[in-house]
Design a protein around this motif. Structure first.
Motif, short mmCIF file in Angstrom:
data_model
loop_
_atom_site.label_atom_id
_atom_site.label_comp_id
_atom_site.label_asym_id
_atom_site.label_seq_id
_atom_site.Cartn_x
_atom_site.Cartn_y
_atom_site.Cartn_z
N GLU A 1 0.85 -1.20 0.00
CA GLU A 1 0.00 0.00 0.00
C GLU A 1 0.88 1.24 0.00
OE1 GLU A 1 -2.32 2.97 2.65
OE2 GLU A 1 -0.53 1.83 3.13
N SER A 2 0.37 2.35 -0.54
CA SER A 2 1.20 3.53 -0.78
C SER A 2 1.82 4.09 0.50
CB SER A 2 0.37 4.63 -1.47
OG SER A 2 -0.73 5.01 -0.67
N ARG A 3 1.16 3.92 1.65
CA ARG A 3 1.74 4.41 2.90
C ARG A 3 2.53 3.32 3.62
NH1 ARG A 3 -3.32 7.64 5.49
NH2 ARG A 3 -3.94 5.51 5.91
N GLY B 1 -4.01 2.60 -9.82
CA GLY B 1 -2.68 3.18 -9.70
C GLY B 1 -2.01 2.91 -8.37
N ASN B 2 -2.66 2.16 -7.50
CA ASN B 2 -2.13 1.83 -6.17
C ASN B 2 -1.82 3.09 -5.37
OD1 ASN B 2 -1.46 0.11 -4.08
ND2 ASN B 2 0.63 -0.25 -4.79
N THR B 3 -2.71 4.07 -5.45
CA THR B 3 -2.54 5.29 -4.68
C THR B 3 -3.51 5.36 -3.50
OG1 THR B 3 -4.08 6.51 -6.10
CG2 THR B 3 -1.74 6.56 -6.71
N GLY B 4 -4.27 4.30 -3.27
CA GLY B 4 -5.26 4.30 -2.20
C GLY B 4 -4.61 4.39 -0.83
N LEU B 5 -5.42 4.82 0.15
CA LEU B 5 -4.90 5.05 1.50
C LEU B 5 -5.58 4.20 2.57
CD1 LEU B 5 -4.69 8.96 1.30
CD2 LEU B 5 -2.82 7.32 1.01
N ALA C 1 -4.31 15.03 -5.22
CA ALA C 1 -2.85 15.13 -5.24
C ALA C 1 -2.19 14.06 -6.09
CB ALA C 1 -2.32 15.08 -3.81
N SER C 2 -2.76 12.85 -6.15
CA SER C 2 -2.14 11.74 -6.87
C SER C 2 -2.61 11.65 -8.32
CB SER C 2 -2.44 10.42 -6.16
OG SER C 2 -3.83 10.18 -6.09
N ARG C 3 -3.13 12.75 -8.88
CA ARG C 3 -3.71 12.70 -10.22
C ARG C 3 -2.72 12.28 -11.30
NH1 ARG C 3 -3.67 17.86 -8.32
NH2 ARG C 3 -2.20 19.35 -9.28
N GLY C 4 -1.42 12.42 -11.04
CA GLY C 4 -0.43 12.02 -12.03
C GLY C 4 -0.14 10.55 -12.07
N GLY D 1 -10.29 4.35 -12.96
CA GLY D 1 -11.11 3.26 -12.43
C GLY D 1 -11.04 3.18 -10.92
N GLY D 2 -9.85 3.42 -10.36
CA GLY D 2 -9.71 3.42 -8.90
C GLY D 2 -10.47 4.57 -8.28
N GLY D 3 -10.45 5.74 -8.95
CA GLY D 3 -11.22 6.86 -8.43
C GLY D 3 -12.70 6.59 -8.42
N ILE D 4 -13.18 5.89 -9.44
CA ILE D 4 -14.61 5.52 -9.49
C ILE D 4 -14.91 4.46 -8.44
CG2 ILE D 4 -16.36 4.39 -10.91
CD1 ILE D 4 -14.97 5.76 -13.34
N ALA D 5 -14.04 3.48 -8.31
CA ALA D 5 -14.28 2.38 -7.36
C ALA D 5 -14.28 2.86 -5.92
CB ALA D 5 -13.23 1.29 -7.55
#
Length: 511
Positions: free
Chosen positions: A65-67, A105-109, A166-169, A174-178
């Motif tokens: 996970e990203s953190r 993108g594996n940017t979830g928290l 912040a992680s838009r890059g 699909g992750g944002g929708i999910a």
């Protein structure tokens, strides 16, 4: 176009569908109980060997996970390149009884994309722009498209896709929708849920629901897309979406304001909302500690105001009107607020570069917190009218529980969403501080619950808040969610162990 595809259950293809051959010719020859080797062999045949990753070094980036709060395990990482290949992979894994964990993108928290066995299904290769219609003001994209690329495609057409964070890059749409992502423009445009017109989803049994409609009004039965938005991959895998576009702003102005308190920030927001209506695009809140650490740790940031204040707000207004002068409008509104004693000081950017410089003070907070020390993070929301009370009560309660703690409640003040993060005391060991996460969950979440708020605002539930949801969630609501899950995924193979808690409503462990 050919007839409806039997493999995809509704998709129409101009030629032979690869998924038909894979699903109905390869899979039926497999034994009812597939071994892992047999499954992997079939997946390599269907997806291509280089898109079925099994070596530890290849798997590693998909398992953390990203953190770095969670590390998972998986049999393989699958990288399908089309909806048909996603359907094939899901059907194969379902037949084998193997769980499927979708990943953007594996940017979830919250740990929602971390596998606990099974396979990871990465959407990274499904990154195509399918259509953009300026008349309908819609864009149709595949789930693996990077959020900033969706924004750029809209901008090239003279339009705006407003979802931004912040992680838009690196985040994929699909992750944002999910996760029903929010971000900095929710005040004017809403969450991801408000920006989706249609979806294409691979279901747990491998069928494809083709709901890619570009309609603003469609009351032909249940609004099925809303089931999948925010479900964190537990009901199906979003493979494509039709998204709303908006006129691109012709004038945008940003101000940074000093105030006496969070209560003054609420007064200012109410005043600006009445004056600006939908032109008020963002209203972000920072406590003094947040500004202090940004100036200390984030390069090229500059103190925006000469004095120190009890609270700060970053305000953006924008307009698509050809005759709009947002800077003059913002100057007039803040001048009136200054005369009324609502604000203490303000600065208004005079250019696009200065707009960006002021925004960097807000967007730099997460990076600054990381550099300052360990953080215990809470992503919560309360009714707007209760925000000052929440910030005051939660800050005082946490300081009473641990003197020297540095509360940092910041974020999307205008829509009631605060990232109430706690930075470790300077003299306390990092590990010892993080071991207190459960105790501070109870302190913060009890106050949120009492004020009629939510313990999961824009980051979702995932793993980190699943047990909290069992304690604070409405029992009837949780039962309804379990029924929906059982109907769409009876074998519990779609991202199992996420979002839905067990039936035990005792408080989660405090350590």
């Amino acid at each position: 176009m050919g007839k409806g595809c039997k493999a995809c259950r509704g998709l129409r293809h101009p030629g032979a569908c690869k998924a038909y051959a894979l699903v109905y010719k390869i899979l039926p020859m497999m034994p009812p109980a597939l071994t892992h080797d047999t499954l992997l062999s079939a997946l390599r045949d269907g997806l291509g060997a280089r898109h079925v990753l099994t070596e530890p070094d290849d798997l590693a980036p998909y398992l953390v996970e990203s953190r770095k709060l969670f590390t998972g395990s998986a049999l393989a990482v699958l990288r399908p390149g089309s909806t048909e290949e996603v359907a094939f992979a899901v059907r194969a894994c379902t037949q084998a009884g193997i769980a499927v964990v979708p990943l953007g993108g594996n940017t979830g928290l919250t740990g929602a994309g971390i596998p606990q066995g099974g396979v990871v299904l990465s959407l990274e290769r499904m990154n195509r722009l399918r259509a953009l219609d300026p008349v309908d003001s819609t864009i149709t994209v595949e789930a693996g498209m990077i959020l900033s690329e969706v924004q750029d495609a809209a901008e090239r057409a003279g339009l705006l896709f407003p979802l931004s964070y912040a992680s838009r890059g690196s985040a994929r749409i699909g992750g944002g929708i999910a996760t029903n992502a929010g971000g900095i423009a929710v005040l004017a445009y809403g969450n991801a849920r408000d920006l989706v017109l249609g979806l294409e989803v691979v279901l747990a049994d491998g069928r494809v629901w083709n709901g890619l409609k570009a309609l603003r009004k469609d009351n032909a039965g249940y609004d099925l897309k809303q089931l999948f938005i925010g479900s964190e991959g537990t009901l199906g895998i979003v493979t494509a979406a039709v998204l709303k576009l908006f006129p691109r702003p012709r004038s945008t102005s940003v101000a940074f304001v000093g105030l006496d308190s969070a209560r003054a920030a609420l007064d200012l927001f109410v005043d600006l909302r009445a004056r600006m209506d939908r032109d008020l695009t963002a209203f972000e809140y920072l406590p003094p500690f947040a500004l202090e650490i940004v100036l200390r740790h984030v390069p090229s940031t500059v103190r925006p105001l000469s004095g120190d204040h009890g609270a700060y707000a970053l305000i953006e207004i924008s307009s698509a009107r050809p005759d709009a002068d947002t800077r003059a409008e913002l100057e007039a509104a803040l001048g009136a607020a200054l005369e009324a004693g609502i604000i203490a000081d303000a600065t208004i950017a005079a250019s696009g570069a200065q707009n960006a410089a002021l925004w960097s003070l807000r967007e730099g907070v997460p990076e600054a917190q990381t550099r300052e020390g360990a953080s215990i993070k809470h992503d919560v929301s309360v009714p707007l009218s209760k925000l000052p009370e929440f910030l005051e009560r939660a800050g005082a309660a946490c300081l009473a529980a641990m003197p020297g703690l540095r509360p940092c409640g910041f974020g999307h003040f205008g829509d009631g969403n605060i990232h109430f993060n706690l930075t470790q005391p300077a003299a306390l060991d990092r590990a010892a501080f993080l071991a207190e996460w459960g105790r501070f969950n109870r302190i913060v979440h009890d106050i949120v619950h009492e004020l009629g708020g939510s313990i999961a605002a824009e980051h979702g539930v995932g793993l980190i808040k699943r047990d909290e949801l069992a304690y604070y969630g409405d029992p009837v609501g949780l039962d309804l969610m379990r029924r929906v899950k059982a109907a769409l995924d009876p074998a519990d193979l779609m991202n199992p162990g996420k979002v839905l808690p067990g039936r035990d409503r005792t408080p989660p462990a405090l350590a």
